[in-house]
Design a protein around this motif. Sequence first.
Motif, short mmCIF file in Angstrom:
data_model
loop_
_atom_site.label_atom_id
_atom_site.label_comp_id
_atom_site.label_asym_id
_atom_site.label_seq_id
_atom_site.Cartn_x
_atom_site.Cartn_y
_atom_site.Cartn_z
N THR A 111 0.80 -1.22 0.00
CA THR A 111 0.00 0.00 0.00
C THR A 111 0.84 1.27 0.00
OG1 THR A 111 -0.13 0.06 2.41
CG2 THR A 111 -1.80 -1.23 1.25
N GLY A 112 1.99 1.25 0.68
CA GLY A 112 2.79 2.45 0.78
C GLY A 112 2.14 3.56 1.58
N CYS A 113 1.10 3.22 2.33
CA CYS A 113 0.36 4.22 3.10
C CYS A 113 -0.29 3.54 4.29
CB CYS A 113 -0.70 4.90 2.23
SG CYS A 113 -1.95 3.77 1.59
N CYS A 114 -0.96 4.31 5.14
CA CYS A 114 -1.67 3.73 6.28
C CYS A 114 -2.65 2.67 5.80
CB CYS A 114 -2.41 4.82 7.05
SG CYS A 114 -1.34 6.00 7.87
N PRO A 115 -2.74 1.55 6.51
CA PRO A 115 -3.61 0.46 6.05
C PRO A 115 -5.05 0.89 5.80
CG PRO A 115 -2.17 -0.31 7.79
CD PRO A 115 -1.96 1.17 7.70
N HIS A 116 -5.61 1.75 6.68
CA HIS A 116 -7.02 2.11 6.50
C HIS A 116 -7.23 2.93 5.24
CE1 HIS A 116 -5.40 5.46 9.01
NE2 HIS A 116 -6.08 6.20 8.16
N THR A 117 -6.20 3.66 4.81
CA THR A 117 -6.34 4.45 3.58
C THR A 117 -6.59 3.53 2.39
OG1 THR A 117 -4.89 6.17 4.45
CG2 THR A 117 -5.18 6.09 2.07
N ALA A 118 -5.86 2.41 2.33
CA ALA A 118 -5.94 1.52 1.18
C ALA A 118 -7.21 0.69 1.14
CB ALA A 118 -4.72 0.60 1.15
N ILE A 119 -7.90 0.56 2.27
CA ILE A 119 -9.15 -0.22 2.26
C ILE A 119 -10.39 0.65 2.34
CG2 ILE A 119 -8.01 -2.24 3.26
CD1 ILE A 119 -9.47 -1.51 5.94
N ARG A 120 -10.21 1.94 2.63
CA ARG A 120 -11.37 2.81 2.82
C ARG A 120 -11.36 4.04 1.92
NH1 ARG A 120 -11.32 4.87 8.54
NH2 ARG A 120 -9.97 6.47 7.65
N ASP A 121 -10.22 4.72 1.85
CA ASP A 121 -10.19 6.03 1.20
C ASP A 121 -9.74 5.97 -0.26
OD1 ASP A 121 -10.91 7.16 3.69
OD2 ASP A 121 -8.82 7.15 4.32
N ASP A 122 -8.69 5.21 -0.53
CA ASP A 122 -8.19 5.07 -1.89
C ASP A 122 -8.04 3.58 -2.18
OD1 ASP A 122 -7.03 5.16 -4.35
OD2 ASP A 122 -5.21 6.22 -3.73
N ILE A 123 -9.13 2.99 -2.64
CA ILE A 123 -9.20 1.53 -2.77
C ILE A 123 -8.72 1.03 -4.13
CG2 ILE A 123 -11.10 1.41 -1.12
CD1 ILE A 123 -12.99 0.96 -3.53
N ALA A 124 -8.19 1.92 -4.97
CA ALA A 124 -7.90 1.56 -6.36
C ALA A 124 -6.98 0.35 -6.48
CB ALA A 124 -7.30 2.75 -7.09
N ALA A 125 -5.89 0.31 -5.71
CA ALA A 125 -4.93 -0.79 -5.83
C ALA A 125 -5.56 -2.11 -5.41
CB ALA A 125 -3.69 -0.50 -5.00
N ASN A 126 -6.33 -2.07 -4.33
CA ASN A 126 -7.00 -3.29 -3.87
C ASN A 126 -8.07 -3.75 -4.84
OD1 ASN A 126 -6.33 -4.56 -1.16
ND2 ASN A 126 -6.22 -2.38 -0.64
N LEU A 127 -8.86 -2.82 -5.33
CA LEU A 127 -9.93 -3.19 -6.26
C LEU A 127 -9.34 -3.76 -7.55
CD1 LEU A 127 -12.98 -3.25 -6.50
CD2 LEU A 127 -12.90 -0.95 -7.50
N ALA A 150 -6.50 -5.40 -7.81
CA ALA A 150 -6.04 -6.76 -7.50
C ALA A 150 -7.20 -7.74 -7.42
CB ALA A 150 -5.26 -6.76 -6.18
N VAL A 151 -8.28 -7.33 -6.78
CA VAL A 151 -9.48 -8.17 -6.67
C VAL A 151 -10.01 -8.52 -8.06
CG1 VAL A 151 -11.91 -8.15 -6.00
CG2 VAL A 151 -10.16 -7.41 -4.36
N GLU A 152 -10.17 -7.51 -8.89
CA GLU A 152 -10.74 -7.75 -10.22
C GLU A 152 -9.82 -8.60 -11.08
OE1 GLU A 152 -11.64 -3.80 -11.50
OE2 GLU A 152 -13.58 -3.76 -10.44
N GLN A 153 -8.50 -8.41 -10.96
CA GLN A 153 -7.56 -9.24 -11.72
C GLN A 153 -7.69 -10.71 -11.32
OE1 GLN A 153 -3.39 -8.14 -12.17
NE2 GLN A 153 -3.91 -6.03 -11.65
N LEU A 154 -7.70 -10.98 -10.03
CA LEU A 154 -7.79 -12.37 -9.57
C LEU A 154 -9.11 -13.01 -9.97
CD1 LEU A 154 -6.23 -12.19 -5.98
CD2 LEU A 154 -5.32 -13.44 -7.95
N GLU A 155 -10.20 -12.27 -9.83
CA GLU A 155 -11.51 -12.83 -10.17
C GLU A 155 -11.62 -13.11 -11.66
OE1 GLU A 155 -13.96 -10.78 -6.45
OE2 GLU A 155 -14.41 -10.18 -8.51
N ALA A 156 -11.03 -12.24 -12.49
CA ALA A 156 -11.06 -12.46 -13.93
C ALA A 156 -10.18 -13.65 -14.33
CB ALA A 156 -10.60 -11.20 -14.67
#
Length: 227
Positions: free
Chosen positions: A89-105, A107-113
């Motif tokens: 994430t390179g940032c506070c954990p809550h930022t990556a799951i709540r405020d700027d979810i782009a990297a996580n989303l 990754a999720v979409e890549q794996l599901e596809a």
Amino acid sequence: MPPHHPDGELFPDRSITASKPLPRGRALRIGIGGPVGCGKTTLVGQLCRSLRDELSLVVVTNDIFTSEDAQALKAAAVLPEERIMAVETGCCPHTAIRDDIAANLDAVEQLEARHGPVDVTLVESGGDNLTAIFSSGLVDAQIFVLDTAGGDDVPRKGGPGVALADLLVINKVDLAPHVGSDVDRMYADAVERRSGGPVVLTSMVGDVAAGPVADWIRSLLAVRNAA
């Protein structure tokens, strides 16, 4: 199996819900958050072992500067390595799951596809405090994990993670006598803070350690599929 609910009922049917309608036609996305050292990665590994023979699973882990959690899951062979992806994430954990979810989303979409159709996607947050909560744009339901070593006053203190998660897990109950924590007090305080929402007590020891949480995920899938 550790104790769970005082009257033997793990979670009432009325509590098998999520914070929003569960989607159909794609994987059920479940976020797992909680403080550092509470047992999130161990829980993810145990859930994979419990569910992998009946469901198609993928996992996204979050660390600030490393992929250590993903590497631990791969080393434990809980799923094929290609089904586990790390987000640095390179940032506070809550930022990556709540405020700027782009990297996580992403990754999720890549794996599901790549591995579709996927039944359940598990997204593990980096270790964070009691304010950590997942964006509803990233996950459909969320689990928050505490542990007895963190202090038996933590559920009483509350916070969004404790109060708002769809399922609260109080982990490491086997350690409670060694760290001076009162599990009954933790359970009662958690239920009060959550207005009766589901709470389970766990100890990630043994092959069925994550059984109550796996059952909750199965129940969510059943509720969604019956809707």
